[in-house]
Design an enzyme around this catalytic site. Structure first.
Site, PDB file in Angstrom:
ATOM      1  N   TYR A  22       4.137   6.489  10.311  1.00 49.55           N
ATOM      2  CA  TYR A  22       3.325   5.317   9.986  1.00 49.55           C
ATOM      3  C   TYR A  22       4.124   4.325   9.148  1.00 49.55           C
ATOM      4  O   TYR A  22       4.141   3.124   9.431  1.00 49.55           O
ATOM      5  CB  TYR A  22       2.048   5.749   9.247  1.00 49.55           C
ATOM      6  CG  TYR A  22       0.983   4.675   9.148  1.00 49.55           C
ATOM      7  CD1 TYR A  22       1.165   3.549   8.343  1.00 49.55           C
ATOM      8  CD2 TYR A  22      -0.215   4.777   9.850  1.00 49.55           C
ATOM      9  CE1 TYR A  22       0.191   2.561   8.252  1.00 49.55           C
ATOM     10  CE2 TYR A  22      -1.199   3.794   9.760  1.00 49.55           C
ATOM     11  CZ  TYR A  22      -0.990   2.695   8.961  1.00 49.55           C
ATOM     12  OH  TYR A  22      -1.952   1.718   8.875  1.00 49.55           O
ATOM     13  N   HIS A  55       0.837  -1.201   0.000  1.00 54.23           N
ATOM     14  CA  HIS A  55       0.000   0.000   0.000  1.00 54.23           C
ATOM     15  C   HIS A  55       0.869   1.246   0.000  1.00 54.23           C
ATOM     16  O   HIS A  55       1.821   1.344   0.752  1.00 54.23           O
ATOM     17  CB  HIS A  55      -0.913   0.023   1.240  1.00 54.23           C
ATOM     18  CG  HIS A  55      -2.083  -0.909   1.136  1.00 54.23           C
ATOM     19  ND1 HIS A  55      -3.126  -0.894   2.018  1.00 54.23           N
ATOM     20  CD2 HIS A  55      -2.376  -1.880   0.227  1.00 54.23           C
ATOM     21  CE1 HIS A  55      -4.027  -1.813   1.660  1.00 54.23           C
ATOM     22  NE2 HIS A  55      -3.580  -2.436   0.588  1.00 54.23           N
ATOM     23  N   TYR A  75      -9.150   5.316   7.699  1.00 57.34           N
ATOM     24  CA  TYR A  75      -9.268   5.707   9.109  1.00 57.34           C
ATOM     25  C   TYR A  75     -10.303   6.829   9.150  1.00 57.34           C
ATOM     26  O   TYR A  75     -10.056   7.897   8.580  1.00 57.34           O
ATOM     27  CB  TYR A  75      -7.935   6.229   9.647  1.00 57.34           C
ATOM     28  CG  TYR A  75      -6.877   5.154   9.865  1.00 57.34           C
ATOM     29  CD1 TYR A  75      -6.178   4.600   8.797  1.00 57.34           C
ATOM     30  CD2 TYR A  75      -6.568   4.725  11.151  1.00 57.34           C
ATOM     31  CE1 TYR A  75      -5.210   3.626   9.008  1.00 57.34           C
ATOM     32  CE2 TYR A  75      -5.585   3.748  11.367  1.00 57.34           C
ATOM     33  CZ  TYR A  75      -4.913   3.200  10.295  1.00 57.34           C
ATOM     34  OH  TYR A  75      -3.963   2.243  10.513  1.00 57.34           O
ATOM     35  N   PRO A 132      -3.802   0.218  18.945  1.00 58.19           N
ATOM     36  CA  PRO A 132      -3.528  -0.217  17.568  1.00 58.19           C
ATOM     37  C   PRO A 132      -3.701   0.847  16.477  1.00 58.19           C
ATOM     38  O   PRO A 132      -3.363   0.582  15.324  1.00 58.19           O
ATOM     39  CB  PRO A 132      -4.514  -1.369  17.355  1.00 58.19           C
ATOM     40  CG  PRO A 132      -5.559  -1.208  18.387  1.00 58.19           C
ATOM     41  CD  PRO A 132      -4.964  -0.475  19.527  1.00 58.19           C
ATOM     42  N   LYS A 189       1.449  -0.004  15.107  1.00 59.97           N
ATOM     43  CA  LYS A 189       2.860  -0.031  15.490  1.00 59.97           C
ATOM     44  C   LYS A 189       3.299  -1.230  16.335  1.00 59.97           C
ATOM     45  O   LYS A 189       4.500  -1.516  16.426  1.00 59.97           O
ATOM     46  CB  LYS A 189       3.189   1.247  16.303  1.00 59.97           C
ATOM     47  CG  LYS A 189       3.349   2.475  15.455  1.00 59.97           C
ATOM     48  CD  LYS A 189       4.632   2.431  14.654  1.00 59.97           C
ATOM     49  CE  LYS A 189       4.497   3.163  13.358  1.00 59.97           C
ATOM     50  NZ  LYS A 189       4.971   2.484  12.193  1.00 59.97           N
TER      51      LYS A 189
HETATM   52  P1  RFL Z   1       2.775 -11.592  21.639  1.00 61.30           P
HETATM   53  O1  RFL Z   1       2.367 -11.723  20.214  1.00 61.30           O
HETATM   54  O2  RFL Z   1       1.713 -11.294  22.638  1.00 61.30           O
HETATM   55  O3  RFL Z   1       3.528 -12.925  22.039  1.00 61.30           O
HETATM   56  C1  RFL Z   1       3.871 -13.223  23.368  1.00 61.30           C
HETATM   57  C2  RFL Z   1       3.822 -14.716  23.536  1.00 61.30           C
HETATM   58  O4  RFL Z   1       4.215 -15.063  24.876  1.00 61.30           O
HETATM   59  C3  RFL Z   1       3.377 -16.125  25.311  1.00 61.30           C
HETATM   60  N1  RFL Z   1       3.380 -16.186  26.778  1.00 61.30           N
HETATM   61  C4  RFL Z   1       4.117 -17.082  27.500  1.00 61.30           C
HETATM   62  N2  RFL Z   1       4.982 -18.019  27.132  1.00 61.30           N
HETATM   63  C5  RFL Z   1       5.564 -18.774  28.108  1.00 61.30           C
HETATM   64  N3  RFL Z   1       5.302 -18.619  29.432  1.00 61.30           N
HETATM   65  C6  RFL Z   1       4.430 -17.668  29.849  1.00 61.30           C
HETATM   66  N4  RFL Z   1       4.127 -17.526  31.142  1.00 61.30           N
HETATM   67  C7  RFL Z   1       3.800 -16.831  28.852  1.00 61.30           C
HETATM   68  N5  RFL Z   1       2.902 -15.822  28.914  1.00 61.30           N
HETATM   69  C8  RFL Z   1       2.662 -15.436  27.651  1.00 61.30           C
HETATM   70  C9  RFL Z   1       2.018 -15.756  24.725  1.00 61.30           C
HETATM   71  O5  RFL Z   1       1.139 -16.868  24.666  1.00 61.30           O
HETATM   72  C10 RFL Z   1       2.413 -15.246  23.343  1.00 61.30           C
HETATM   73  O6  RFL Z   1       2.429 -16.276  22.377  1.00 61.30           O
HETATM   74  O7  RFL Z   1       3.899 -10.476  21.828  1.00 61.30           O
HETATM   75  P2  RFL Z   1       5.091 -10.027  20.832  1.00 61.30           P
HETATM   76  O8  RFL Z   1       5.790 -11.211  20.272  1.00 61.30           O
HETATM   77  O9  RFL Z   1       5.829  -8.994  21.579  1.00 61.30           O
HETATM   78  O10 RFL Z   1       4.334  -9.352  19.590  1.00 61.30           O
HETATM   79  C11 RFL Z   1       3.602  -8.173  19.746  1.00 61.30           C
HETATM   80  C12 RFL Z   1       2.408  -8.145  18.786  1.00 61.30           C
HETATM   81  O11 RFL Z   1       1.699  -9.357  18.880  1.00 61.30           O
HETATM   82  C13 RFL Z   1       1.476  -6.963  19.065  1.00 61.30           C
HETATM   83  O12 RFL Z   1       2.204  -5.803  19.368  1.00 61.30           O
HETATM   84  C14 RFL Z   1       0.583  -6.638  17.828  1.00 61.30           C
HETATM   85  O13 RFL Z   1      -0.324  -7.671  17.571  1.00 61.30           O
HETATM   86  C15 RFL Z   1      -0.177  -5.326  18.055  1.00 61.30           C
HETATM   87  N6  RFL Z   1      -1.108  -4.991  16.962  1.00 61.30           N
HETATM   88  C16 RFL Z   1      -0.680  -4.419  15.780  1.00 61.30           C
HETATM   89  N7  RFL Z   1       0.627  -4.195  15.575  1.00 61.30           N
HETATM   90  C17 RFL Z   1       1.057  -3.703  14.375  1.00 61.30           C
HETATM   91  O14 RFL Z   1       2.258  -3.495  14.200  1.00 61.30           O
HETATM   92  N8  RFL Z   1       0.210  -3.417  13.342  1.00 61.30           N
HETATM   93  C18 RFL Z   1      -1.113  -3.607  13.461  1.00 61.30           C
HETATM   94  O15 RFL Z   1      -1.842  -3.393  12.498  1.00 61.30           O
HETATM   95  C19 RFL Z   1      -1.609  -4.094  14.723  1.00 61.30           C
HETATM   96  N9  RFL Z   1      -2.900  -4.328  14.881  1.00 61.30           N
HETATM   97  C20 RFL Z   1      -2.445  -5.287  17.095  1.00 61.30           C
HETATM   98  C21 RFL Z   1      -3.330  -4.932  16.018  1.00 61.30           C
HETATM   99  C22 RFL Z   1      -2.937  -5.915  18.229  1.00 61.30           C
HETATM  100  C23 RFL Z   1      -4.269  -6.180  18.311  1.00 61.30           C
HETATM  101  N10 RFL Z   1      -4.705  -6.819  19.493  1.00 61.30           N
HETATM  102  C24 RFL Z   1      -5.362  -8.048  19.503  1.00 61.30           C
HETATM  103  C25 RFL Z   1      -4.170  -6.374  20.768  1.00 61.30           C
HETATM  104  C26 RFL Z   1      -4.659  -5.211  16.096  1.00 61.30           C
HETATM  105  C27 RFL Z   1      -5.126  -5.817  17.234  1.00 61.30           C
HETATM  106  C28 RFL Z   1      -6.585  -6.075  17.236  1.00 61.30           C
HETATM  107  C1  PHB Z   2      -5.519  -4.462  11.091  1.00 62.66           C
HETATM  108  O1  PHB Z   2      -5.598  -4.720   9.869  1.00 62.66           O
HETATM  109  O2  PHB Z   2      -5.834  -5.286  11.955  1.00 62.66           O
HETATM  110  C2  PHB Z   2      -5.081  -3.125  11.519  1.00 62.66           C
HETATM  111  C3  PHB Z   2      -4.572  -2.243  10.578  1.00 62.66           C
HETATM  112  C4  PHB Z   2      -4.170  -0.975  10.972  1.00 62.66           C
HETATM  113  C5  PHB Z   2      -4.278  -0.613  12.299  1.00 62.66           C
HETATM  114  C6  PHB Z   2      -4.761  -1.510  13.243  1.00 62.66           C
HETATM  115  C7  PHB Z   2      -5.173  -2.767  12.854  1.00 62.66           C
HETATM  116  O3  PHB Z   2      -3.927   0.639  12.675  1.00 62.66           O
END
Ligand code: RFL
Ligand code: PHB
Length: 391
Positions: free
Chosen positions: A384, A72, A201, A294, A298
């Site tokens: 971004y 994109h 957005y 989110p 980031k």
């Molecule tokens: P994770 O992915 O949470 O992984 C951590 C892992 O640790 C495990 N764990 C354990 N393992 C062993 N012993 C224990 N006691 C433990 N406790 C926990 C967990 O089960 C898990 O598997 O963290 P990590 O690796 O730091 O990654 C971070 C990302 O997952 C997170 O920042 C993103 O998903 C945030 N996020 C977004 N980030 C973006 O860059 N772009 C996006 O578009 C974006 N959209 C989002 C998002 C997060 C969302 N949610 C669900 C919070 C959209 C959503 C809806």
């Molecule tokens: C997503 O596709 O889940 C998404 C994209 C952009 C954002 C947050 C979530 O800022």
């Protein structure tokens, strides 16, 4: 059991760290509370910043991303009656990619499996010990119920916002900064082709809405809802009606296509930073050290950026006995963490509405400035699309 780096958490941060360490000839063991199936099916982030894509390409993990992901040029910023495209490529020469975190995780898991990475899934009772000595260790119960101890030179806490690593930093050294927001996101996944070529957005008096996507056939959409919202009170029709209203269905010939909703969930919004990101032989990376709302896309990209700094720091420490990069890891990583924390807060507070008429006018003024001034648009684009690794 012994290894050089015991990695707690097999999310993107932990998996990528094990991969980068292996490239430097450093052994690690990954432990994860969830099943592999659960980790691979968790719906999370959707946008990869330019620096994340560059890193995945550099380590040979970009093939499927380039074949199946979508590049994109920018995003649309919208408010009632107006939609403006912010073109990151024109503004800062960098694009972003739509490629789900689920897919990044699959690519990492398969690369680690091919390499014979030691991984324990479905562990319980994870505990960190002696992190301020040269001989830290991790204990846990494995999936068969056996008690396991892993001695390591370093422990990497990549266990997200609910893991034990963060709290293993002594209270006397750790400091936290936090902000909760008075709204959540209702997120849905729908089997329908996206009604837009790039993410929208949208500011709206009823609340923020966003149109994202996962593939040419799957849309990801979000609605601002009050904290504590029960998903059960949002029928599919109610969701589509609110999305149509907030995203501007019917305006200037644009229409929102509807389709079967396959997943629905409510996500709270939070900013959180814990410092330092290193204490003794414990290093934190990703959501274990910081959470961003989110709206700035980031979280995943920050986790990747942390690990991109941590892997060479650990390689220098463990291979050459050089402490410099390990000593500066926390400070180096936190520069980007605070930049992304600010950007995510800024996007969030600019786009989410509340019962504050004065605040709404300021938001609209800010949006008009970003959309009409090159300086305003460039600030958004630079943050971004992602600052370079090492910013
Ligand atoms: P994770 O992915 O949470 O992984 C951590 C892992 O640790 C495990 N764990 C354990 N393992 C062993 N012993 C224990 N006691 C433990 N406790 C926990 C967990 O089960 C898990 O598997 O963290 P990590 O690796 O730091 O990654 C971070 C990302 O997952 C997170 O920042 C993103 O998903 C945030 N996020 C977004 N980030 C973006 O860059 N772009 C996006 O578009 C974006 N959209 C989002 C998002 C997060 C969302 N949610 C669900 C919070 C959209 C959503 C809806
Ligand atoms: C997503 O596709 O889940 C998404 C994209 C952009 C954002 C947050 C979530 O800022």
């Amino acid at each position: 059991m012994r290894t050089e780096v015991a990695i707690i958490g097999a999310g993107p941060a932990g998996l990528l760290l094990s991969h980068l360490l292996a490239d430097q000839g450093i052994d690690s063991i990954l432990i994860e509370t969830r099943s592999q199936q659960y980790v691979l099916s968790r719906i999370r982030a959707g946008i990869l910043a330019h620096s994340t894509v560059e890193l995945l390409d550099a380590i040979g993990l970009g093939t499927r991303l380039h074949a199946e992901g979508q590049e994109h040029r920018g995003i649309y910023l919208q408010w009632p009656q107006e939609r403006h495209h912010i073109d990151f490529v024109d503004l800062v020469g960098r694009s972003v990619w739509v490629y789900g975190q689920t897919e990044v995780t699959k690519d990492l898991v398969s690369a680690r499996e091919t390499a014979g990475q030691a991984m324990f899934y479905e562990v319980s009772d994870t505990a960190l010990h002696d992190v301020d000595t040269e001989a830290p260790y991790v204990t846990f119960t494995d999936s068969s119920g056996a008690a396991v101890r892993i001695d390591a030179a370093v422990i990497a806490g990549c266990d997200g916002s609910f893991g034990p690593s963060r709290a293993a930093m002594p209270e006397s050294v750790r400091q936290t900064w936090e902000r909760t927001y008075p709204y959540s996101w209702l997120g849905v996944l729908a089997d329908v082709a996206p009604s837009t070529d790039e993410l929208i957005y949208a500011w709206h008096p009823d609340g923020f809405a966003m149109h994202s996507m996962r593939s040419p056939k799957v849309s990801r959409l979000y609605l601002q809802v009050p904290n504590g919202t029960d998903v059960g009170t949002w029928s599919d029709d109610r969701i589509w009606d609110a999305l149509a209203e907030r995203l501007g269905h019917g305006q200037d010939g644009w229409s929102l296509e509807r389709g079967p909703i396959t997943d629905k969930s409510v996500l709270p919004m939070r900013s959180y930073v814990q410092t330092p990101m290193r204490h003794g032989r414990l290093f934190l990376a990703g959501d274990a050290a910081h959470i961003v709302p989110p709206t700035g896309a980031k979280g995943l990209n920050l986790a990747v950026a942390d690990v991109a700094l941590l892997a060479p720091a650990l390689a220098a420490l463990l291979r050459k006995g050089e402490e410099r990069l390990a000593d500066s890891y926390s400070e180096d990583a936190l520069r980007r963490v605070w930049r992304c924390t600010h950007f995510s807060w800024w996007m969030t507070t600019m786009l989410h509405t509340s019962a504050d008429p004065f605040g709404a006018q300021l938001q609209l003024s800010q949006l008009r400035w970003v959309a009409s001034s090159e300086a305003g648009a460039m600030g958004l684009a630079e943050n971004y699309a992602g600052l370079p690794i090492g910013f």
